[in-house]
Structures are given as C-alpha cells and as structure tokens.
Design a protein around this motif. Structure first.
Motif, PDB file in Angstrom:
ATOM      1  N   ALA A 284       0.816  -1.223   0.000  1.00 48.52           N
ATOM      2  CA  ALA A 284       0.000   0.000   0.000  1.00 48.52           C
ATOM      3  C   ALA A 284       0.846   1.268   0.000  1.00 48.52           C
ATOM      4  O   ALA A 284       0.338   2.364  -0.290  1.00 48.52           O
ATOM      5  CB  ALA A 284      -0.925   0.001   1.202  1.00 48.52           C
ATOM      6  N   ALA A 285       2.124   1.151   0.323  1.00 51.61           N
ATOM      7  CA  ALA A 285       2.988   2.339   0.352  1.00 51.61           C
ATOM      8  C   ALA A 285       3.574   2.644  -1.023  1.00 51.61           C
ATOM      9  O   ALA A 285       4.111   3.735  -1.241  1.00 51.61           O
ATOM     10  CB  ALA A 285       4.108   2.138   1.368  1.00 51.61           C
ATOM     11  N   SER A 286       3.479   1.703  -1.951  1.00 54.05           N
ATOM     12  CA  SER A 286       4.249   1.857  -3.187  1.00 54.05           C
ATOM     13  C   SER A 286       3.795   3.033  -4.041  1.00 54.05           C
ATOM     14  O   SER A 286       4.614   3.809  -4.529  1.00 54.05           O
ATOM     15  CB  SER A 286       4.292   0.529  -3.947  1.00 54.05           C
ATOM     16  N   VAL A 287       2.490   3.217  -4.215  1.00 53.49           N
ATOM     17  CA  VAL A 287       2.013   4.336  -5.048  1.00 53.49           C
ATOM     18  C   VAL A 287       2.337   5.693  -4.392  1.00 53.49           C
ATOM     19  O   VAL A 287       2.887   6.574  -5.057  1.00 53.49           O
ATOM     20  CB  VAL A 287       0.506   4.186  -5.384  1.00 53.49           C
ATOM     21  N   PRO A 288       2.040   5.895  -3.088  1.00 49.03           N
ATOM     22  CA  PRO A 288       2.355   7.217  -2.540  1.00 49.03           C
ATOM     23  C   PRO A 288       3.856   7.507  -2.435  1.00 49.03           C
ATOM     24  O   PRO A 288       4.262   8.667  -2.529  1.00 49.03           O
ATOM     25  CB  PRO A 288       1.690   7.206  -1.151  1.00 49.03           C
ATOM     26  N   ILE A 289       4.689   6.467  -2.269  1.00 48.04           N
ATOM     27  CA  ILE A 289       6.147   6.709  -2.287  1.00 48.04           C
ATOM     28  C   ILE A 289       6.554   7.166  -3.699  1.00 48.04           C
ATOM     29  O   ILE A 289       7.281   8.150  -3.873  1.00 48.04           O
ATOM     30  CB  ILE A 289       6.948   5.445  -1.892  1.00 48.04           C
ATOM     31  N   ALA A 290       6.052   6.449  -4.712  1.00 44.81           N
ATOM     32  CA  ALA A 290       6.397   6.802  -6.099  1.00 44.81           C
ATOM     33  C   ALA A 290       5.875   8.200  -6.445  1.00 44.81           C
ATOM     34  O   ALA A 290       6.574   8.990  -7.088  1.00 44.81           O
ATOM     35  CB  ALA A 290       5.826   5.761  -7.054  1.00 44.81           C
ATOM     36  N   LEU A 291       4.651   8.504  -6.002  1.00 43.29           N
ATOM     37  CA  LEU A 291       4.066   9.825  -6.258  1.00 43.29           C
ATOM     38  C   LEU A 291       4.944  10.915  -5.639  1.00 43.29           C
ATOM     39  O   LEU A 291       5.225  11.949  -6.260  1.00 43.29           O
ATOM     40  CB  LEU A 291       2.655   9.872  -5.663  1.00 43.29           C
ATOM     41  N   ASP A 292       5.399  10.681  -4.412  1.00 46.81           N
ATOM     42  CA  ASP A 292       6.234  11.679  -3.729  1.00 46.81           C
ATOM     43  C   ASP A 292       7.579  11.840  -4.446  1.00 46.81           C
ATOM     44  O   ASP A 292       8.047  12.964  -4.653  1.00 46.81           O
ATOM     45  CB  ASP A 292       6.452  11.260  -2.268  1.00 46.81           C
ATOM     46  N   GLU A 293       8.194  10.721  -4.843  1.00 45.63           N
ATOM     47  CA  GLU A 293       9.497  10.832  -5.518  1.00 45.63           C
ATOM     48  C   GLU A 293       9.344  11.553  -6.855  1.00 45.63           C
ATOM     49  O   GLU A 293      10.151  12.418  -7.203  1.00 45.63           O
ATOM     50  CB  GLU A 293      10.122   9.448  -5.730  1.00 45.63           C
ATOM     51  N   ALA A 294       8.305  11.190  -7.597  1.00 44.16           N
ATOM     52  CA  ALA A 294       8.080  11.825  -8.903  1.00 44.16           C
ATOM     53  C   ALA A 294       7.826  13.323  -8.720  1.00 44.16           C
ATOM     54  O   ALA A 294       8.331  14.159  -9.477  1.00 44.16           O
ATOM     55  CB  ALA A 294       6.896  11.159  -9.601  1.00 44.16           C
ATOM     56  N   ASN A 295       7.075  13.661  -7.675  1.00 41.29           N
ATOM     57  CA  ASN A 295       6.761  15.058  -7.373  1.00 41.29           C
ATOM     58  C   ASN A 295       8.037  15.835  -7.050  1.00 41.29           C
ATOM     59  O   ASN A 295       8.314  16.889  -7.610  1.00 41.29           O
ATOM     60  CB  ASN A 295       5.793  15.081  -6.177  1.00 41.29           C
ATOM     61  N   ARG A 296       8.854  15.269  -6.158  1.00 42.58           N
ATOM     62  CA  ARG A 296      10.074  15.970  -5.736  1.00 42.58           C
ATOM     63  C   ARG A 296      11.118  16.033  -6.855  1.00 42.58           C
ATOM     64  O   ARG A 296      11.971  16.914  -6.860  1.00 42.58           O
ATOM     65  CB  ARG A 296      10.651  15.322  -4.473  1.00 42.58           C
TER      66      ARG A 296
END
Ligand code: COA
Length: 324
Positions: A284-296
């Motif tokens: 469940a952490a994979s999408v929000p981690i990826a979203l945060d990395e892509a954002n930053r």
C-alpha cells in the motif's frame, strides 16, 4: 473538481537489503532476482521504524510541503496490511504520534491496492465535507509479514510509507475519477493469515502463521490483465485517450509486470515512473512513495494528467485519474 493533493511525503527505513544479502539467507542470487523482478534492493525496518512511525514521518513531510498544520487535519485514512496491532488501528497510532487532535482516523485494508482505495474514500469524503483537510497514508512493514525461508516471496517485498495531504477545490484540479474492483473468489492466490484463532471451532488446520503466501505465476497473469482492463474502462468512461496522460504512476510490484502492462497499453516508457529497483514491492505504500518521488523530482507540473493504478491480494485492483 475532487481531492486536490497539496503535498506529498515519504519515509523509507535506513537499512538496505541487497539481492546479494538475500543470497546469504535463501538459495537465490542477484542475477535471478534482477532478471525476474527488476528489484536490486529493498528497505527493512529497524527499531523506531514501525508501520505507524514510518507513516507519521511521511505524513509530516507531506504536511510540511502542503504548509498545513497538524491541527488543520480533519481525517486520517491509512492503507496498510502490516500494522503492529490489529486494534487500535494504525491510523489511531499515527494520529497519536502526530498529535492530530482534530482528526478522526481509520484503516483501510485492500492489500497493495490500499492507497488507491483510501484515496477514493478521501476524495468522496472531501466532495461532501468541503473545506476539510485530510491525510491519506500508505504504510507497510512487510518485513514483519514475510517468510524469510521462502525464496518465492521474501525477495519481493520491502518496507516504507508515503502520504498525501488533500482538500477539495472548486476548479479543474484533483481526482477526476477512480475505477476500483475486487474479486474475492481468487483470494487463495495471494494471502496472509492472522494469528491462530482463540476459538477452537474457528481454528484453521492449515494456518502456517501470519506471513504472505503466493502463487506467483497466477498473480502475474491476473495483475497485467486486471490493471489493463481497469485503466481502459476508466479512460473510456472519462473520454480520455492514453496519449493525454502526462505521467503514469503504477503500483511497483515487478518490472516485468509493469513492462507488459505498459506495452499492452501502448504507453511510452518515459511516461511511466518506476522505482521498484530501489524499494521492491512496498504494497500500500508503493504508489504514494512513487508519487512523492516523482513530485520531488519535478516529473509533473500543475495541470498535468496523472494515471495511477494498482493490484493486490483479494484480488483488489483499480486505477485513478488526477489533474495535478
Ligand atoms: N531464486 C532462485 N530461484 C527461484 C527463486 C529465487 N528467489 N524463486 C523461485 N525460484 C525457482 C523456482 O523454485 C523454480 O524452480 P524449479 O523450476 O526448479 O521449480 C524456478 O525458479 C521458476 O519459478 P517460478 O515461480 O515459475 O518463476 P517465475 O518466472 O514465475 O518468477 C516471480 C517468480 C515470483 C518473480 C513471478 O511469478 C512474479 O513476479 N509474480 C508476481 C508476484 C507479485 O508481483 N506479487 C505481488 C503482486 S501485488
């Protein structure tokens, strides 16, 4: 339009476990793992890095980016299947950790699809309760739910957390729509028991303990087909064609699943965010981690169209469209 993401954050445990390290625990090697999964390393929690602690740390970073104080948070939804307790929820522990005194809090369990399901919950809450601010968090310590003697599964998973702060805005931004699905008849292809029952009548003879069990090949086949179907239906319902997507952020389970999905959809690889090589499958952490990395990393900007998708035990799967 819907839930607008004001800030993203993530938190990964310090300890890095490489494929080479895994070769000392089970009969495997870097070449096998890399060629079958695309994973090189994953993070493993240590002391002070419990599921709720990772989730709270990710939430703090998301609130910092959003310039939202903890007192402004009205709701905390946490997607997880690896909380350190069944009750209270991980969300209540995160509320306590953050001091989010004005929030109510609950968990969602949709396995690896949990964040998408939680995002949809949050989106619908905000469309009714306009003016509120919420935290949506995906956090997992799958290292605590992995059979470290099973080379079929222990190579795949990792620990981590990602979070977003969201609010409703009356403009073109935010979650446009989601398409979420489940098929409980396929539960036995990917599952995890709880602790054995205290009621002898409800004890299961074949409960080997609370760790992940999986039929890898079957999961692989279903994952590709299911995510492709969910995405195609969502885009056709919303009258959006694949070329208008600026960035696709899929659940990071396995590079081969992603490549197959992307090629069937006809999406160019440069339009797909991939970090599975670093963290493995953090559920469940994979999408929000990826979203945060892509954002930053500046991979998308205001007005861009994002497509997120996921697949997990249940089976559960789905896709969401967001205007950033
Ligand atoms: N290292 C070395 N050999 C391994 C191994 C490992 N870590 N794991 C399995 N093997 C062996 C198997 O024992 C088998 O050996 P055998 O032929 O002598 O019996 C052989 O490799 C092939 O096993 P198989 O399971 O058929 O491999 P595969 O090509 O299907 O790859 C997965 C296995 C798990 C990588 C793949 O099925 C997969 O990615 N599935 C999806 C998993 C997933 O993403 N789950 C979460 C979804 S949210």
């Amino acid at each position: 339009m819907g839930a607008v993401i004001l800030g993203t954050g993530s938190c990964l445990p310090e300890k890095i476990l490489s494929n080479h390290d895994l070769g000392k625990i089970v009969d495997t090697n870097d070449e096998w793992i890399l060629s079958r999964t695309g994973i090189s390393t994953r993070r493993i929690s240590g002391q002070g890095e419990a599921t709720y602690q990772l989730g709270a740390a990710a939430a703090r970073k998301a609130m910092e980016m959003a310039e939202v104080t903890v007192e402004e948070i009205d709701l905390i939804i946490v997607a997880t299947m690896s909380a350190h307790m069944l009750m209270p929820s991980c969300a209540c522990f995160i509320q306590k950790e953050l001091g989010a005194v004005n929030a109510f809090a609950y968990d969602v369990n949709a396995a690896c699809s949990g964040f998408l399901f939680a995002l949809d919950n949050g989106d619908k809450f905000l469309r009714v309760e306009k003016g509120k601010k919420i935290l949506i968090i995906g956090t997992e310590t799958l290292s605590s739910r992995t059979n470290w003697e099973d080379r079929n599964t222990c190579i795949l998973f990792g620990d981590g957390a990602g979070a977003v702060v969201a609010e409703y805005q009356d403009n073109e931004r935010g979650v446009i729509a989601s398409n979420l699905l489940s098929d409980g008849t396929l539960w036995n292809l990917l599952y995890m028991h709880t602790a054995p029952s205290c009621n002898p009548d409800l004890q299961l003879a074949d409960n080997p303990g609370s760790h992940i069990l999986m039929e890898g090949r079957e999961v692989f086949k279903y994952a590709v087909k299911a995510m492709e179907g969910a995405i195609r239906d969502l885009l056709s319902r919303e009258n959006v064609d694949m070329d208008s997507i600026d960035l696709m952020i899929p659940h990071q389970a396995n590079i081969r699943i992603l490549r197959k999905l992307v090629s069937r959809l006809g999406v160019k690889e440069e339009k797909v965010f991939i970090n599975v090589q670093k963290y493995g499958n953090t559920s469940a952490a994979s999408v929000p981690i990826a979203l945060d990395e892509a954002n930053r990393e500046g991979r998308f900007k205001r007005g861009d169209l994002l497509l997120v998708c996921s697949f997990g035990g249940g089976f559960t799967w789905g896709a969401s469209l967001l205007r950033w």
